[in-house]
Design a protein around this motif. Structure first.
Motif, PDB file in Angstrom:
ATOM      1  N   ARG A 100      -6.342  17.171  -0.119  1.00 15.83           N
ATOM      2  CA  ARG A 100      -7.422  17.145   0.893  1.00 15.83           C
ATOM      3  C   ARG A 100      -7.478  16.189   2.072  1.00 15.83           C
TER       4      ARG A 100
ATOM      5  N   GLU B 291     -16.596   7.375  -4.614  1.00 12.92           N
ATOM      6  CA  GLU B 291     -16.698   8.532  -5.904  1.00 12.92           C
ATOM      7  C   GLU B 291     -18.188   8.879  -6.431  1.00 12.92           C
TER       8      GLU B 291
ATOM      9  N   THR C 288       0.696  -1.102   0.241  1.00  7.59           N
ATOM     10  CA  THR C 288       0.056   0.049  -0.139  1.00  7.59           C
ATOM     11  C   THR C 288       0.829   1.273  -0.098  1.00  7.59           C
TER      12      THR C 288
ATOM     13  N   LEU D 132       6.333   4.769 -13.069  1.00  8.41           N
ATOM     14  CA  LEU D 132       7.175   5.819 -13.735  1.00  8.41           C
ATOM     15  C   LEU D 132       8.582   5.352 -14.714  1.00  8.41           C
TER      16      LEU D 132
ATOM     17  N   PRO E 227       2.372   4.109  -1.465  1.00  6.74           N
ATOM     18  CA  PRO E 227       1.985   5.013  -2.635  1.00  6.74           C
ATOM     19  C   PRO E 227       3.287   5.225  -3.546  1.00  6.74           C
ATOM     20  N   LEU E 228       4.484   5.410  -2.830  1.00  6.37           N
ATOM     21  CA  LEU E 228       5.554   5.984  -3.515  1.00  6.37           C
ATOM     22  C   LEU E 228       6.172   4.659  -4.381  1.00  6.37           C
TER      23      LEU E 228
ATOM     24  N   SER F 293       2.898  10.779   2.099  1.00  2.00           N
ATOM     25  CA  SER F 293       3.730   9.950   1.064  1.00  2.00           C
ATOM     26  C   SER F 293       2.789  10.006  -0.246  1.00  2.00           C
ATOM     27  N   GLU F 294       1.514   9.923   0.021  1.00  2.00           N
ATOM     28  CA  GLU F 294       0.293  10.025  -1.150  1.00  2.00           C
ATOM     29  C   GLU F 294       0.710  11.384  -1.918  1.00  2.00           C
TER      30      GLU F 294
ATOM     31  N   ILE G  90      -5.085   6.554  -1.193  1.00  2.00           N
ATOM     32  CA  ILE G  90      -4.123   5.631  -1.961  1.00  2.00           C
ATOM     33  C   ILE G  90      -4.980   5.334  -3.281  1.00  2.00           C
ATOM     34  N   TYR G  91      -6.352   5.328  -3.243  1.00  2.00           N
ATOM     35  CA  TYR G  91      -6.875   5.091  -4.655  1.00  2.00           C
ATOM     36  C   TYR G  91      -6.709   6.455  -5.606  1.00  2.00           C
TER      37      TYR G  91
ATOM     38  N   VAL H  95      -4.179   7.746  -5.946  1.00  2.00           N
ATOM     39  CA  VAL H  95      -2.800   7.736  -6.423  1.00  2.00           C
ATOM     40  C   VAL H  95      -3.059   6.503  -7.717  1.00  2.00           C
ATOM     41  N   ILE H  96      -3.631   5.522  -7.175  1.00  2.00           N
ATOM     42  CA  ILE H  96      -3.771   4.398  -8.217  1.00  2.00           C
ATOM     43  C   ILE H  96      -4.428   4.879  -9.540  1.00  2.00           C
TER      44      ILE H  96
ATOM     45  N   LEU I 185      -5.149  -3.996  -2.426  1.00  2.00           N
ATOM     46  CA  LEU I 185      -5.867  -2.872  -2.825  1.00  2.00           C
ATOM     47  C   LEU I 185      -6.843  -3.288  -4.097  1.00  2.00           C
TER      48      LEU I 185
ATOM     49  N   TYR J 168     -13.965   2.231  -3.480  1.00  2.00           N
ATOM     50  CA  TYR J 168     -13.697   3.644  -3.768  1.00  2.00           C
ATOM     51  C   TYR J 168     -14.478   4.153  -5.007  1.00  2.00           C
TER      52      TYR J 168
ATOM     53  N   LYS K  83       3.315  13.196  -2.056  1.00  2.00           N
ATOM     54  CA  LYS K  83       4.431  13.156  -2.535  1.00  2.00           C
ATOM     55  C   LYS K  83       4.426  12.148  -3.999  1.00  2.00           C
ATOM     56  N   ALA K  84       3.416  11.150  -3.831  1.00  2.00           N
ATOM     57  CA  ALA K  84       3.336  10.452  -4.921  1.00  2.00           C
ATOM     58  C   ALA K  84       3.026  11.180  -6.385  1.00  2.00           C
TER      59      ALA K  84
ATOM     60  N   GLU L  91       5.214  13.463  -7.766  1.00  2.00           N
ATOM     61  CA  GLU L  91       5.871  12.671  -8.781  1.00  2.00           C
ATOM     62  C   GLU L  91       5.619  12.367 -10.045  1.00  2.00           C
ATOM     63  N   ILE L  92       4.110  12.024  -9.997  1.00  2.00           N
ATOM     64  CA  ILE L  92       3.367  11.897 -11.038  1.00  2.00           C
ATOM     65  C   ILE L  92       3.312  12.981 -12.128  1.00  2.00           C
TER      66      ILE L  92
ATOM     67  N   ARG M 216      -9.653   8.187   0.875  1.00  2.00           N
ATOM     68  CA  ARG M 216      -9.552   7.947  -0.810  1.00  2.00           C
ATOM     69  C   ARG M 216      -8.126   8.210  -1.270  1.00  2.00           C
TER      70      ARG M 216
ATOM     71  N   THR N 131       4.330   4.322  -7.410  1.00  2.00           N
ATOM     72  CA  THR N 131       4.407   5.339  -8.350  1.00  2.00           C
ATOM     73  C   THR N 131       5.709   5.151  -9.040  1.00  2.00           C
TER      74      THR N 131
END
Lengths: 215, 215
Positions: B187, A155, A71, A81, A73-74, B192-193, B150-151, B153-154, A146, A151, B195-196, B199-200, B148, A77
């Protein structure tokens, strides 16, 4: 204790999970890629691989791959990438495993089928790989695999609650987004997530009867 | 053992969780609404309430509310689409609690602040409520509070991996979606999310240098 039951990691039959698959080339080069893994049964998974990808090539050669659950995120990512450097991996019984993961399992290919995946952007040749879970290793007590289903429901509910604000164009835009989430849930989600989306769709159609006629 | 530490449920400082808040009117009518709860510290939460909502009215009267945690998609959906019948609740020390939840906590209001929330669709008067966690009750061993981050991010990584397919219009569309996910992560997400997502975004701007110029 040697596990090979996906339930031990909270993975449920029929659901698709976001993972990182690691595999190795014939000359020992380790590769990792973000790939969705469908839990076919308690001991079997199915993955769709683009032909031409490293993962596809490696699995064609070795018939083995590793499914890493994380889990972080980095990590997810970085994996998307670019390529992971060699020191991100270690070898476990000859298989390349990510050092930093919550759990992983070794999978052995038992069936392959070729097909052409078509969507609005074109068509791509893919291989559908069915694999047997040979061994599961948990590095954390509680694993959170995940899955995008819940989610997509959330959403959709957020979009739904905004349907009444704004104009018709805003409404169509939100409806379009909910339909996208409906597609996600159908592909990856549980029976009750699919039912939730169906209820949301029904509520929308009851309230606004001309949404599907418009562009 | 009486808990009042949000860490016991996996809730982290600075992150926002999707919950169902239940509250009671002066004449004993129980209400439930899907509301995001910000974990301000280990023992304090912050919620933004629309003035005029049942939850706002009830909390103004009683100064108490209940935060229910659930991953049940149908419960979350029903709560958004309509009002729960009275038999969905029970009373715990005078507070209305959802019978079917994974965990809940009783919150006591300690601060209120009024503000006007503005977005592209208009402006709404809201009350920012800070509350102290008085008591936590866990009905499951492992609680999975819904965040929400990590999702987002995905979803962004999935959009990113499709940037190269299709035409410029498709690319702009995907970039727009990634920017939406960036706002979500800012929000609700963890450091780290965030930061991810950064990076994207950096990777996109490195590859495609004219996306922000277009509409």
């Amino acid at each position: 204790m040697k596990h090979n039951n996906l339930k031990a990691m909270g993975m449920e039959k029929g659901q698709l999970y976001e993972t990182i698959i690691s595999s190795m080339s014939t000359n020992g080069r380790k590769n990792a890629a973000p790939i969705g893994v469908l839990c076919k049964s308690e001991e079997e998974v199915v993955v769709y691989l683009y032909q031409g990808s490293h993962t596809h090539k490696n699995i064609s050669n070795s018939d083995y791959f590793v499914v890493n659950l994380t889990t972080n995120p980095l990590l997810l990512t970085e994996c998307t990438l670019g390529d992971f450097p060699a020191d991100y991996f270690y070898e476990f019984k000859g298989n390349p495993v990510l050092k930093e993961n919550d759990a992983f399992f070794i999978s052995r290919v038992i069936k392959k089928k070729e097909l052409v995946h078509k969507n609005e952007l074109g068509s791509s040749p893919m291989t559908v790989v069915t694999a047997k879970v040979e061994e599961i290793v948990k590095n954390k007590k509680v694993i959170r695999p995940l899955n995008r289903g819940i989610y997509a429901v959330i959403e959709s509910l957020i979009h739904f609650s905004r349907l009444e604000i704004g104009d018709a164009k805003n409404r169509e835009n939100l409806y379009h987004k909910i339909k996208e989430m409906d597609r996600v849930v159908r592909r990856v989600g549980s029976a009750s997530e699919k039912k939730a989306l169906q209820e949301i769709m029904d509520a929308i159609h009851e309230k606004y009867n001309n949404l599907d006629e418009k562009k």
